[in-house]
Design a protein around this motif. Sequence first.
Motif, PDB file in Angstrom:
ATOM      1  N   LEU A 264      16.035  39.753  67.020  1.00 26.44           N
ATOM      2  CA  LEU A 264      16.527  41.121  67.202  1.00 26.44           C
ATOM      3  C   LEU A 264      15.707  41.867  68.256  1.00 26.44           C
ATOM      4  CD1 LEU A 264      17.218  42.030  63.484  1.00 26.44           C
ATOM      5  CD2 LEU A 264      18.914  42.081  65.313  1.00 26.44           C
ATOM      6  N   THR A 265      14.410  41.598  68.309  1.00 33.64           N
ATOM      7  CA  THR A 265      13.561  42.221  69.325  1.00 33.64           C
ATOM      8  C   THR A 265      13.988  41.779  70.725  1.00 33.64           C
ATOM      9  OG1 THR A 265      11.703  42.288  67.780  1.00 33.64           O
ATOM     10  CG2 THR A 265      11.189  42.521  70.122  1.00 33.64           C
ATOM     11  N   CYS A 266      14.297  40.492  70.869  1.00 33.01           N
ATOM     12  CA  CYS A 266      14.753  39.972  72.166  1.00 33.01           C
ATOM     13  C   CYS A 266      16.105  40.558  72.555  1.00 33.01           C
ATOM     14  CB  CYS A 266      14.860  38.448  72.114  1.00 33.01           C
ATOM     15  SG  CYS A 266      13.277  37.602  72.006  1.00 33.01           S
ATOM     16  N   ALA A 267      16.977  40.766  71.561  1.00 35.41           N
ATOM     17  CA  ALA A 267      18.329  41.247  71.837  1.00 35.41           C
ATOM     18  C   ALA A 267      18.350  42.627  72.481  1.00 35.41           C
ATOM     19  CB  ALA A 267      19.152  41.271  70.546  1.00 35.41           C
ATOM     20  N   LYS A 268      17.260  43.395  72.334  1.00 36.75           N
ATOM     21  CA  LYS A 268      17.212  44.740  72.917  1.00 36.75           C
ATOM     22  C   LYS A 268      17.155  44.701  74.442  1.00 36.75           C
ATOM     23  CE  LYS A 268      14.799  46.871  68.991  1.00 36.75           C
ATOM     24  NZ  LYS A 268      13.559  47.569  68.552  1.00 36.75           N
ATOM     25  N   THR A 269      16.510  43.689  75.007  1.00 41.84           N
ATOM     26  CA  THR A 269      16.271  43.666  76.454  1.00 41.84           C
ATOM     27  C   THR A 269      16.843  42.440  77.164  1.00 41.84           C
ATOM     28  OG1 THR A 269      14.120  42.612  76.069  1.00 41.84           O
ATOM     29  CG2 THR A 269      14.162  45.010  76.221  1.00 41.84           C
ATOM     30  N   MET A 270      17.146  41.378  76.438  1.00 37.80           N
ATOM     31  CA  MET A 270      17.582  40.128  77.066  1.00 37.80           C
ATOM     32  C   MET A 270      19.096  39.989  76.994  1.00 37.80           C
ATOM     33  SD  MET A 270      16.242  36.243  76.229  1.00 37.80           S
ATOM     34  CE  MET A 270      14.540  36.684  76.612  1.00 37.80           C
ATOM     35  N   ASP A 271      19.724  39.532  78.095  1.00 36.12           N
ATOM     36  CA  ASP A 271      21.164  39.309  78.104  1.00 36.12           C
ATOM     37  C   ASP A 271      21.537  38.240  77.091  1.00 36.12           C
ATOM     38  OD1 ASP A 271      21.539  41.166  80.057  1.00 36.12           O
ATOM     39  OD2 ASP A 271      21.828  39.740  81.694  1.00 36.12           O
ATOM     40  N   ALA A 272      22.666  38.452  76.406  1.00 38.38           N
ATOM     41  CA  ALA A 272      23.136  37.472  75.422  1.00 38.38           C
ATOM     42  C   ALA A 272      23.430  36.135  76.077  1.00 38.38           C
ATOM     43  CB  ALA A 272      24.392  38.000  74.722  1.00 38.38           C
ATOM     44  N   SER A 273      23.863  36.163  77.356  1.00 41.61           N
ATOM     45  CA  SER A 273      24.201  34.922  78.060  1.00 41.61           C
ATOM     46  C   SER A 273      22.964  34.103  78.411  1.00 41.61           C
ATOM     47  CB  SER A 273      24.984  35.252  79.346  1.00 41.61           C
ATOM     48  OG  SER A 273      24.231  36.097  80.187  1.00 41.61           O
ATOM     49  N   ILE A 274      21.773  34.684  78.250  1.00 40.76           N
ATOM     50  CA  ILE A 274      20.522  33.950  78.468  1.00 40.76           C
ATOM     51  C   ILE A 274      19.832  33.658  77.140  1.00 40.76           C
ATOM     52  CG2 ILE A 274      18.215  34.065  79.471  1.00 40.76           C
ATOM     53  CD1 ILE A 274      19.351  35.735  81.722  1.00 40.76           C
ATOM     54  N   GLN A 275      19.758  34.668  76.273  1.00 39.48           N
ATOM     55  CA  GLN A 275      19.020  34.514  75.021  1.00 39.48           C
ATOM     56  C   GLN A 275      19.571  33.393  74.152  1.00 39.48           C
ATOM     57  OE1 GLN A 275      19.003  37.991  72.513  1.00 39.48           O
ATOM     58  NE2 GLN A 275      18.029  36.937  70.812  1.00 39.48           N
ATOM     59  N   PHE A 276      20.861  33.431  73.878  1.00 38.98           N
ATOM     60  CA  PHE A 276      21.406  32.498  72.901  1.00 38.98           C
ATOM     61  C   PHE A 276      21.548  31.067  73.423  1.00 38.98           C
ATOM     62  CE2 PHE A 276      22.725  36.675  71.289  1.00 38.98           C
ATOM     63  CZ  PHE A 276      22.160  36.585  70.023  1.00 38.98           C
TER      64      PHE A 276
END
Length: 319
Positions: A264-276
Amino acid sequence: MEYLFLFISCLFFSIQFIFGKYYERSSNGSYAAGLWCSMVNALIMLVYLLPKCGFRLEISLSAIICSLAYAVSSLLCTGFSILAMRRGKLGVVTTYELLGGFMLPFVWGVIAYGEAFTLWKAAGLVCIILAVCFGVLRDAFAKKTNAGEEQKQKSSFVFFLFCMILFFTNGIISIATTASQKAADAVSSDGFLLLCLAEIAGISFVLLLCHGIRRASRGEAHGVRNAFLEIGDKHPMTAKIYSLMILFCGLHSVCNGIGNIFSLTCAKTMDASIQFPLSSAVMILLSTAVSAVVLREKPDRADAIRLLLAVGGTAFFLI
């Protein structure tokens, strides 16, 4: 720093699958066991998060909608994960679950947030589709040599069906996670997770209660009570087995909770197309390796092809 948080979330999410497999073995893999696991997991995490959030809920319209989607999908995902692990290898189950966990939010990110869709990502999408469909295509073209083989293929189809349910439910969990943190009226990551856990605990309790009432209506003695105590039908519930189930649920819950907090912390700043895609690639490799080493579920040739397609497709998304 966000990539370090992403790696930590991957590490704990990967470890949780092992405790989930041990729990499946001790509970005999019924769907009621999945509900029980979800309820215990949620209650354990609530003990941790409630004091951290000052014993109050943060509520907004987007948080309510996203948390409901998260909670329902999480219950389905946990239950069918246990059913699938009863019928197949942990590495295969986690591959389908993780692929859905990044493919669907990627599509959501392109549609809802205008994230980039390139030829490399299109190639990755094709590889992912092939990886997902590989098992059922292999079974469809296999020759039926005898009745035993036909029964095996039928079992394989049920296993594939469960894996596809995991694919979609885990994808919805990822979409809800991203949407909750990018909404204009977003609450904090801890507040959102607290809301999700409260709903998961409440819904699973009600469903287990309904299961117990149904058992009691069929004439079973102590049907309601046993719905919360007799999780498996393979053996009588002893104090040792019950303690092991609590232990495995607790360890699963801790790993899942830590993974969710960092995700959830990453989801604040990282694009979903990169994070997941990145997190899924790491977890697919880790879960397959741990499954082979710890559980002795060594991948066969078909598993290796599926794994290569999955990891290769994920790599395309990161180019």
